[in-house]
Scaffold this motif. Structure first.
Motif, PDB file in Angstrom:
ATOM      1  N   ILE A  94       0.804  -1.222   0.000  1.00 44.86           N
ATOM      2  CA  ILE A  94       0.000   0.000   0.000  1.00 44.86           C
ATOM      3  C   ILE A  94       0.832   1.265   0.000  1.00 44.86           C
ATOM      4  O   ILE A  94       0.288   2.352  -0.182  1.00 44.86           O
ATOM      5  N   ARG A  97       0.275   4.436  -2.543  1.00 42.94           N
ATOM      6  CA  ARG A  97      -1.009   4.369  -3.251  1.00 42.94           C
ATOM      7  C   ARG A  97      -1.982   5.407  -2.713  1.00 42.94           C
ATOM      8  O   ARG A  97      -1.817   5.914  -1.607  1.00 42.94           O
ATOM      9  N   ALA A 102      -5.630   1.758  -1.660  1.00 42.84           N
ATOM     10  CA  ALA A 102      -5.008   0.977  -0.583  1.00 42.84           C
ATOM     11  C   ALA A 102      -6.065   0.209   0.214  1.00 42.84           C
ATOM     12  O   ALA A 102      -5.865  -0.958   0.570  1.00 42.84           O
TER      13      ALA A 102
END
Length: 182
Positions: A94, A97, A102
């Motif tokens: 993640i 992002r 995410a």
């Protein structure tokens, strides 16, 4: 919360010296020397003394930017019952992002640590929303996992041959997530 990397980049972009910013910060009751000392610490990501909301607003006013341009919002889960190695696999997915992307990735991830990281990310989003940030433009600027040592209550042993015993070592971790506006 004040972001030191964003503060440094905006200062370099606007060509503002620390003395000029300390003058803006000193109007709030701090002396100029204390304000200069605090700014030097904040640029090094040493948040001592912790910047207050009024300090961040004065810095943003002095730089001529919005408060969200030099801020980031954090959340953490201390002593999460997952090993750091396994939780890092999830946080690496993640990092960088957008927040919605995410959350979608974490929702469909089957690892146990994904639920914990999702909780921390939701808490960071709520912190940003409370400070009236634009939630649609948030992204994950930092997602990291630190080791927290052995989990509490996991002192156990595997019996082995000839009277030996090997310890069961279950690890804990600290999960940290920070979000910022684009």
């Amino acid at each position: 919360m004040l972001s030191s990397s964003k503060l440094n980049s905006v200062c370099a972009e606007r060509k503002m010296s620390l003395e000029q910013l300390a003058g803006h910060l000193a109007h709030g009751g701090m002396s100029t020397d204390d304000a200069l000392r605090a700014l030097k610490n904040w640029q090094k990501n040493l948040l001592k003394p912790a910047p207050k909301t009024e300090d961040v607003e004065r810095l943003a006013d002095g730089l001529g930017v919005a408060v969200g341009d030099i801020s980031e919002w954090r959340a953490s889960y201390r002593y999460a019952p997952s090993s750091p190695r396994k939780a890092r696999l999830v946080t690496e997915m993640i990092n960088g992002r957008s927040v919605q992307d995410a959350l979608d990735v974490l929702k469909f991830e089957h690892k146990r640590a994904a639920r914990m990281v999702e909780q921390v990310l939701s808490s960071a989003i709520a912190n940003a929303d409370e400070q009236e940030a634009n939630v649609e433009e948030l992204y994950v600027c930092e997602a990291r996992v630190d080791g927290a040592g052995r989990r509490i209550g996991t002192k156990a042993w595997h019996p082995k041959d000839r009277g030996r015993a090997h310890p069961i070592r279950k690890q804990a971790s600290h999960i940290h997530v920070a979000v910022a506006e684009i």
